[in-house]
Each structure stands twice: as C-alpha cells, then as structure tokens.
Design a protein around this motif. Structure first.
Motif, short mmCIF file in Angstrom:
data_model
loop_
_atom_site.label_atom_id
_atom_site.label_comp_id
_atom_site.label_asym_id
_atom_site.label_seq_id
_atom_site.Cartn_x
_atom_site.Cartn_y
_atom_site.Cartn_z
N LEU A 187 0.82 -1.21 0.00
CA LEU A 187 0.00 0.00 0.00
C LEU A 187 0.86 1.26 0.00
O LEU A 187 0.52 2.26 -0.65
CB LEU A 187 -0.93 -0.01 1.22
CG LEU A 187 -2.01 -1.10 1.22
CD1 LEU A 187 -2.78 -1.09 2.53
CD2 LEU A 187 -2.96 -0.91 0.05
N ALA A 188 1.99 1.21 0.74
CA ALA A 188 2.86 2.39 0.79
C ALA A 188 3.49 2.67 -0.58
O ALA A 188 3.51 3.82 -1.04
CB ALA A 188 3.96 2.18 1.84
N PHE A 189 4.00 1.64 -1.23
CA PHE A 189 4.61 1.85 -2.55
C PHE A 189 3.55 2.28 -3.56
O PHE A 189 3.83 3.12 -4.43
CB PHE A 189 5.32 0.58 -3.02
CG PHE A 189 6.69 0.41 -2.41
CD1 PHE A 189 7.69 1.35 -2.63
CD2 PHE A 189 6.98 -0.68 -1.60
CE1 PHE A 189 8.95 1.20 -2.07
CE2 PHE A 189 8.23 -0.84 -1.03
CZ PHE A 189 9.22 0.11 -1.26
N GLN A 192 4.01 12.26 7.48
CA GLN A 192 2.68 11.82 7.91
C GLN A 192 2.77 10.60 8.82
O GLN A 192 2.04 10.49 9.80
CB GLN A 192 1.82 11.52 6.69
CG GLN A 192 1.45 12.74 5.87
CD GLN A 192 0.37 12.45 4.84
OE1 GLN A 192 -0.52 11.62 5.08
NE2 GLN A 192 0.42 13.12 3.71
N THR A 193 3.66 9.69 8.49
CA THR A 193 3.83 8.49 9.31
C THR A 193 4.33 8.86 10.70
O THR A 193 3.86 8.33 11.71
CB THR A 193 4.82 7.52 8.63
OG1 THR A 193 4.36 7.21 7.32
CG2 THR A 193 4.94 6.23 9.43
N GLY A 202 2.00 9.37 -5.92
CA GLY A 202 2.58 10.67 -5.65
C GLY A 202 3.61 11.07 -6.69
O GLY A 202 3.69 12.23 -7.10
N LEU A 203 4.40 10.11 -7.13
CA LEU A 203 5.39 10.40 -8.17
C LEU A 203 4.72 10.79 -9.49
O LEU A 203 5.26 11.57 -10.27
CB LEU A 203 6.29 9.18 -8.39
CG LEU A 203 7.19 8.77 -7.21
CD1 LEU A 203 8.02 7.56 -7.58
CD2 LEU A 203 8.10 9.92 -6.80
N PHE A 214 -3.53 13.78 3.54
CA PHE A 214 -3.74 12.62 4.40
C PHE A 214 -3.66 11.36 3.56
O PHE A 214 -4.45 11.16 2.64
CB PHE A 214 -5.09 12.69 5.10
CG PHE A 214 -5.37 11.49 5.99
CD1 PHE A 214 -6.25 10.50 5.58
CD2 PHE A 214 -4.71 11.35 7.20
CE1 PHE A 214 -6.49 9.40 6.38
CE2 PHE A 214 -4.96 10.23 8.01
CZ PHE A 214 -5.85 9.26 7.60
N VAL A 215 -2.68 10.52 3.88
CA VAL A 215 -2.50 9.23 3.19
C VAL A 215 -2.84 8.13 4.20
O VAL A 215 -2.12 7.96 5.19
CB VAL A 215 -1.06 9.07 2.68
CG1 VAL A 215 -0.87 7.70 2.02
CG2 VAL A 215 -0.73 10.18 1.70
#
Length: 391
Positions: free
Chosen positions: A63-65, A145-146, A71-72, A80-81
């Motif tokens: 999910l992070a990638f 954010q993390t 985003g890239l 907010f992610v």
C-alpha cells in the motif's frame, strides 16, 4: 517553493519529459518493490525482533509503494494518506522505535530509486536528475505523515497506561451483578458521555486488531472519543452510537462496517456494556477467513445460535443433509441455491429475478425441497432451522 527547494522540471512545457517519466513509473512493479523492501527491512534494528508478522509488513509495503507511486505521478502526496497513518499507528503499537521506523522509510527511497535507475536507459540520465526532487519530496511527505501518526499513537498509549480511568473502565467489564448507580455516574462523567446513551461496542481479534486500532486513531482525529478494553484475546472498543448504514450513515459508519469486526449496540449505555461486550466477543470469534466485512447482530445471530446448538450436540440439519444426499449433485445444488435465495429475499419474485428463472420454477423447487426434507422454507418456524444451520 522556498530558497532551499531544488529546481523542479516543468513537465507541461516539456511533454516528452512527462511521457517518459510516466513510462518509467509504469515499468515499476509494486510486488517487486515490496519484496525487496521486506528482504532488507529485516536487518534494521527494531524490525529484526518485531512482533509484526511478515504478512503485515508485506501488506503495508504494497500500500505504501502504491501511494508513493501515485505521488510520483501527480507531483506529491495528498495531505492525508491512509497507509501512512496505518503504519504510524501499528508500528507504535508494536513497540518499534521511531528511529527504526524512519530508517525503514528511508529504505523506501533507496528501493524506489534503484528500481527507477534499473528501468531507465543511459539516455534517461538527465530526466532522472530533473525528477530527483519529486522522489525525495514524495518519500519525505510520506515519512512526515507516518511520524505524526506514530507520535500521536504513542501519546495515546501513554495516556492509556497512566490513566486511572482504565481501571474504572475495567470495572465495567467485571462479573458484577450490577454496578452501583453512583459509580456508573462517576465513570460516565469521566468518559464525558451520558450514562444511558446507546453505545457501539466493537470487537477485533488477532490480525484484525491493527486495522481496528487504525480506525480508532482516525475516529479520534475527528473528535469522537473511543475507549478500549481487552476481553481475553479480543480487543473491545466502545463509543457513543451513530448510524452505520441507511440514509443517515456517515463515512465513519461505512468505514467501520468495512472492517473484520464484531459489532453490537448497548442500548442502555454503560449499564448494558458488559453484556454487549460479551456478545461482541462471541460474534468476533465467529469471523472466518471468508468474511471481509463486519459481523453485526443481524448478520451474526444465526452463527451464535448454531454454535450453541453444536455445543449441545444437537444435529440441527442432519435429517436435511441425509435427505438431500439422495438427490443427484445437480438437483441438490439447484435446490439449495433456490432455498438460500428465498431465505435471503423472502420473495418468490425476487428470487426468480436473482436466479434468472420463472416464478413457477422457484415455487416448484421450494415445494420439492419441502417434500424431500420435511422442512418447508416458506414456513418461518421451519425455515429458522435452515437459516441457523447454513449460517
């Protein structure tokens, strides 16, 4: 842009740059990125002995990638992610040091950059230089954010550990015949909820607990108080009730129903909390690998009834199973499909539409099932056996 921001490429002025950048991103495989990350993160202090299962690290990595690749593509992350909040909360709960978490996130950058350079050709060198800023910015935004979610959850954990209120909450779950009214009033005042206000009581077990923890964190960010207590291996959370579905449902309700949790309403508030929590615990324990949403009382009562009957060793549907065993496989499948549809809809017409057949076909199959098994699905008292037995 401040004085320290690097120069950024103008992709609108250079559409060829934009097209080639998107092509490079299309060449990246989230599964491969995740596998590389999982392999390397195991060597980071804090992760090498972490209670987090590999499956959780893989899930959050994917999910992070995915979020960072988006985003890239778009020039940065939104404010907010969800996965950043998820990772921050779950790593705080797992006891992973903040320094280890930040080291793991820096590893995200390394993995992304290596994949980009591997997918590029020598002629892409200048393109990569021009887009270095967006890779750095995207990973930095994700890290920020993390980190915020992590620190907020750590503060919550400290409050839970130090608050005398947790002891009073625990008292609500103990096996007392009744809790004195003045004590309930005192606890209600500390919780800042009316004593008799209906409560939503939610339960999660095992690998589903982190998702509930994340939901609690997000709910509290919106200003709604949530309180927790463990009943054995089940995490119980409770809060003032609100609509989960229907015309007045909120996003908070829809998000809660999407979790693998048990949900019961304590209609009389704190007075009913213990009984509702026990029911929630039992509902939560009926969740299977086939479930991907919440089990409410309406969905789960038949499971509890079936469990009680099994424990009493009553063969609820033994006669039905034996009767259907005398049918051919095709007929048995059609009869059961028809009866299950009818039990769900309560309507011959709706079942006919659902099964793409004539109303008479549905009626004939219901009649055939009743004749074979002695259980008539159209009679509520008899159909209850089927509802419970097939739950």
């Amino acid at each position: 842009m401040n004085d320290f921001d690097p120069p950024r490429p103008n992709d609108e002025a250079n559409p060829r740059d934009s097209r080639r950048w998107q092509e490079l991103l299309d060449g990246l495989d989230v599964a491969e990125l995740t596998a590389t990350f999982v392999e390397r993160v195991a060597s980071i202090t804090g992760y090498d002995s972490s209670p987090l299962p590999t499956s959780e690290i893989e899930r959050s990595g994917r999910l992070a990638f995915s979020a960072m690749l988006q985003g890239l593509r778009s020039g940065g992350l939104p404010d907010f992610v969800p996965i950043a909040n998820d990772v921050g909360v779950s790593r705080a709960r797992a006891g992973i040091p903040i320094t280890s978490l930040m080291t793991a996130i820096r590893l995200d950058y390394n993995v992304l950059w290596e994949a980009l350079t591997s997918a590029s050709s020598p002629s892409d060198a200048e393109l990569l230089v021009r887009h270095t800023w967006i890779v750095l910015r995207t990973v930095d935004e994700y890290a920020a954010q993390t980190q915020r979610a992590y620190m907020a959850e750590r503060e919550r954990m400290l409050r839970e550990e130090s608050s005398a209120l947790q002891g009073r909450i625990a008292n609500l779950f103990q096996d007392h015949r009744s809790t004195a009214a003045d004590r309930l009033d005192a606890i209600a005042a500390e919780l800042r909820i009316p004593r008799d206000a209906p409560l939503l009581v939610i339960g999660a077990a095992g690998d589903d607990i982190p998702a509930l923890r994340v939901y609690i964190s997000q709910t509290e960010r919106s200003g709604r108080a949530v309180y927790t207590h463990y009943l054995g291996d089940i995490l119980i959370a409770f809060m003032c009730s609100f609509d989960l579905d229907g015309p007045h449902a909120t996003e908070a309700g829809r998000s809660l129903l999407a979790l693998r949790v048990g949900i019961v309403t304590a209609g009389r508030g704190l007075s009913d909390l213990r009984a509702a929590a026990n029911t929630t615990r039992d509902l939560t324990r009926t969740i299977t690998s086939d479930d991907d949403t919440a089990i409410t009382w309406n969905r789960g009562w038949a499971r509890l009834a079936k469990l009680d009957l099994q424990q009493s060793r009553n063969g609820l549907l033994a006669d039905v199973d034996n009767a259907l065993a005398r049918c051919g496989n095709t007929e048995r499948a059609r009869l059961m499909e028809c009866v299950r549809s009818y039990l769900r809809t309560g309507s011959v017409g709706e079942s006919a539409d659902e099964l793409f057949c004539h109303r008479n076909t549905v009626s004939n199959r219901l009649h055939r099932f009743a004749k074979l098994t002695g259980v008539d699905p159209t009679i509520p008292e008899q159909s209850a056996r089927l509802v419970v037995g097939w739950s």
